[in-house]
Design a protein around this motif. Structure first.
Motif, short mmCIF file in Angstrom:
data_model
loop_
_atom_site.label_atom_id
_atom_site.label_comp_id
_atom_site.label_asym_id
_atom_site.label_seq_id
_atom_site.Cartn_x
_atom_site.Cartn_y
_atom_site.Cartn_z
N ARG A 362 0.87 -1.23 -0.08
CA ARG A 362 -0.03 -0.06 -0.07
C ARG A 362 1.04 1.13 -0.07
O ARG A 362 0.43 2.28 -0.64
N LEU A 363 2.07 1.09 0.73
CA LEU A 363 2.88 2.52 0.68
C LEU A 363 3.54 2.60 -0.33
O LEU A 363 3.95 3.78 -0.81
N MET A 364 3.62 1.62 -1.25
CA MET A 364 4.44 1.59 -2.41
C MET A 364 3.66 2.17 -3.65
O MET A 364 4.14 2.61 -4.74
N SER A 365 2.35 2.22 -3.33
CA SER A 365 1.26 2.51 -4.51
C SER A 365 1.48 4.00 -4.88
O SER A 365 1.13 4.27 -5.87
N LYS A 366 2.27 4.57 -4.06
CA LYS A 366 2.37 6.18 -4.48
C LYS A 366 3.54 6.49 -5.46
O LYS A 366 3.37 7.53 -6.17
N TYR A 367 4.00 5.36 -5.61
CA TYR A 367 5.27 5.51 -6.87
C TYR A 367 4.72 4.69 -7.95
O TYR A 367 3.74 4.00 -8.10
N LYS A 368 5.18 5.46 -9.28
CA LYS A 368 4.80 4.95 -10.49
C LYS A 368 5.53 3.35 -10.75
O LYS A 368 6.66 3.30 -10.56
N GLN A 369 4.59 2.56 -11.03
CA GLN A 369 5.29 1.27 -11.11
C GLN A 369 6.10 0.74 -12.58
O GLN A 369 5.66 1.66 -13.45
N VAL A 370 6.84 -0.22 -12.63
CA VAL A 370 7.48 -0.41 -13.92
C VAL A 370 6.24 -1.07 -14.74
O VAL A 370 5.78 -1.94 -14.28
N PRO A 371 5.97 -0.31 -16.04
CA PRO A 371 5.10 -1.06 -16.61
C PRO A 371 5.39 -2.64 -17.27
O PRO A 371 6.51 -2.92 -17.62
N GLN A 372 4.29 -3.24 -17.18
CA GLN A 372 4.32 -4.71 -17.51
C GLN A 372 4.87 -4.88 -18.85
O GLN A 372 5.99 -5.86 -19.05
#
Length: 692
Positions: A362-372
């Protein structure tokens, strides 16, 4: 991050490959770099200019953005982790160039090395949801590093008269550095000492029982950190329940199955040494592999019929059987103990359902994830590059296009179950045996094709798990995913170049490297890992499993281990359901118990007994009775011992080894059990062994 990350990656890659060819190979983990870069990071932060270049422009940057912080430190460690361990594809290069003495160019080598190491990014991207996001996937090895990050960055109030963590590391490092001159040069016998052999020097039985390197290791002792950490990793970082499973697996194999099989003469065991990974004729002589290898680097069946069938020691055959059992046990264990969780995660992903998230996720959701699609592109590019290499350089690689796709399919299928085992126990069953088994049946007589298939199927899965472990570390430490991805990709590519360059240098600069028949006595360059890899390529590739474990061979009964491995986890699951109040039953992990001795050979009894003793002292005695000391110093001590040994080992080689300066006295006679490798069957004649 770039300077210290690159330095750490290059140094660890060089040191790990340098020690890989030695009798007691040392794997230097990223923990050593994690600790060593702290003073360097603070030094750079205090001395580099903070001047801003190209101020108020899009190119604005500074060499010193601020104090050395924990997130920079984590990225450096992830960068360094790319150089930790080994590059498995180097085995192919060594086997072909050194053992088979065939052509294998540097260009083909670098293509194979890079594609096998990077292919795992694709599987890692696919299985992030299952192996990183759930809280149940806790990755014990990462907790070692997380505790170290906290110890190294949080201010500590050290009572007067007590050492800080950095002071403790420096003292332990200097002691390890100074001490290794004894096992590394002055007193090599401290690597393995056997009082049983000293007491009964002319008894073959006593030598077989007492030898820590070529026997059962009863009473053998070691006073060398590399003996303990060379194959199983640091004993100071293993969870106690995993250590207990490994201990049970080792004791059952080494002190029950092997002695009974040998003294009952199963598979003509007494014709061969009790513990050996070498290849033999029916009369116990070393098999001449070059005589059955034709000009096309394939098996010569007529020559094989003339020479007779290939034999291995009963221990070696049983170790393969245990590997079969560990594979099926892994699949069944994951289905029974984690099947519901996998089903729920798959359902939530396919149906886009909201589910309860781990606090870290949940805390990591603030960052942009690496696109699949990044992962998919890397996966497809590497598959295409591998297909091209195998088709264009087929004379060197031998692997057909369908073999590449099948290897990728196996890696995809097994990444999830093996990842779950590793994420919860810190022990990783391998795919190496089943991959060589499958391609050996489908494409026999071609050893390089067998090796390539094994590496693409096994290591792409292993690399995926390594990348996922780093993702979990980044999640614990709240590192932006794209920054982690960048550090992993660049570090992996850099480590490939350094690993291959170091191996190429050693193969060309050390005369007769890996050839124990031509090396000087007690030479450290015996390449035990590569010897086993080469022997496996002969068994599974050149000769083929059908002529060994199939209807044309003599070891077909070993296949029953597949069934035994599948049944074992079911029995544990039934016992757990029948006696739910007995919590210790669930701690029985059959994949770990069965794969405990997966590194034997090349690992020997002394490696396991020393590792288990230190793991017991650390994970049980100190953790239970000196927990404050354990929390404060245990992992720091592990990193310091690794680092001190590594630096002294390289220094000894550069100052003495390259110039051929050596000493010869009683203390250089490692193990002291020359008769341990002797057969005991009637009439078998082997040099320097008595005839029974």
């Amino acid at each position: 991050m770039w300077v210290l990350g690159t330095l750490s990656c290059v140094l660890l890659s060089f040191l790990n490959q340098f020690f890989w060819y030695r009798t007691e190979p040392l794997t230097i983990t990223a923990i050593s770099a994690q600790i060593a870069v702290v003073p360097l990071g603070h030094l750079m932060a205090s001395t580099l200019t903070d001047r801003v270049f190209f101020k108020e422009s899009r190119w604005e940057f500074t060499l010193n953005p601020g104090p050395f912080n924990v997130k920079e430190h984590v990225l450096i460690t992830i960068f360094a982790n790319s150089g930790a361990g080994t590059v498995y594809a180097i085995h192919i290069v060594t086997a072909v160039k050194v053992f088979y003495k065939e052509k294998f160019t540097f260009l083909v080598s670098i293509i194979v090395v890079i594609t096998t190491q990077v292919l795992g990014f694709g599987w890692a991207g696919i299985f992030r949801r299952y192996l990183v996001e759930p809280a149940a996937m806790w990755w014990p090895a990462n907790l070692v590093q997380v505790s170290l990050f906290r110890a190294l960055h949080e201010k500590e109030d050290t009572p007067k008269g007590r050492l800080t963590r950095n002071q403790f590391f420096l003292i332990a490092f200097m002691c390890s550095f100074a001490y290794y001159i004894f096992p590394g040069y002055l007193f090599p016998m401290s690597t393995s000492m056997s009082w049983v052999c000293w007491a009964f020097p002319k008894s073959v039985l006593a030598n077989q029982l007492g030898s820590g390197l070529q026997g059962l290791g009863i009473g053998a002792m070691a006073f060398d950190w590399s003996t303990a950490s060379s194959y199983l990793g640091s004993p100071l970082g293993s969870p106690w329940f995993a250590t207990a499973n490994i201990a049970v697996g080792f004791l059952i194999l080494m002190y029950l199955i092997v002695p009974v099989s040998y003294w009952l003469n199963i598979y003509h065991a007494k014709t061969f040494p009790i513990f050996s990974s070498h290849l033999f004729t029916s009369s116990g002589q070393t098999y001449n592999i070059s005589s059955i290898n034709n000009s096309k680097f394939q098996i010569d069946l007529n020559a094989y019929k003339q020479n007779g069938p290939l034999y291995i020691s009963t221990f070696f055959a049983i170790s393969y059987g245990v590997g079969f059992a560990a594979l099926t046990a892994t699949i069944v264990h994951v289905l029974f103990f984690h099947g519901r969780e996998i089903l729920e995660l798959s359902k939530s992903g396919l149906l886009k359902e909201k589910r309860k998230m781990d606090i870290h996720t949940r805390l990591m959701s603030k960052y942009k994830q690496v696109p699949q699609w990044w992962f998919i592109c890397i996966l497809l590019f590497n598959i295409v590059a591998t297909l091209f290499a195998c088709q264009y350089y087929n004379d060197q690689l031998q692997l057909p296009w369908w073999g590449v796709l099948l290897a990728c399919f196996l890696a995809f299928i097994f990444t999830l179950p093996i990842g779950i085992i590793y994420a919860t126990t810190n022990q990783q069953p391998g795919l190496n045996i089943i991959t060589e088994y499958i391609i050996g049946y489908m494409y026999p007589g071609r050893p390089v094709a067998n090796m390539c298939f094994k590496v693409y199927g096994y290591i792409s899965m292993t690399q995926a798990i390594t990348f996922l472990q780093d993702f979990k570390l980044g999640q614990y430490m709240k590192i932006p995913p794209k920054s982690m991805f960048m550090a992993q990709v660049v570090g992996t590519l850099l480590s490939c170049l350094v690993y291959l360059g170091t191996a190429w240098w050693l193969m060309t600069s050390i005369p007769n490297i890996c050839d124990t028949s031509l090396l000087p006595p007690n030479s450290p360059w015996t390449c035990p890992n590569d010897r086993v890899f080469y022997d496996a390529s002969v068994i599974w590739g050149l000769i083929g499993p059908r002529r060994f474990f199939g209807d044309l061979g003599t070891h077909s009964a070993v296949n029953w281990f597949f069934l035994g491995g599948a049944i074992a986890p079911v029995l544990v699951w039934v016992a757990h359901k029948a006696f739910p109040q007995q919590k210790w039953i669930r701690l029985i992990n059959m994949p770990i118990l069965l794969s405990a001795t997966g590194m034997m050979p090349p690992a020997s009894a002394i490696n396991f007994s020393t590792w288990l003793l230190l793991a017991f002292l650390s994970g049980f005695i100190l953790y239970r009775y000196r927990q404050n000391w354990w929390q404060r110093h245990n992992y720091i001590l592990s990193g310091a011992l690794d680092a001190g040994l590594a630096f002294m080992g390289v220094l000894l080689f550069l100052c003495l080894g390259l110039k051929g300066i050596s000493i010869n006295w009683w203390g250089t006679n490692i193990d002291g059990c020359p008769l341990a490798s002797c057969p005991t069957a009637e009439g078998v004649i082997v040099d320097n062994c008595p005839v029974f």
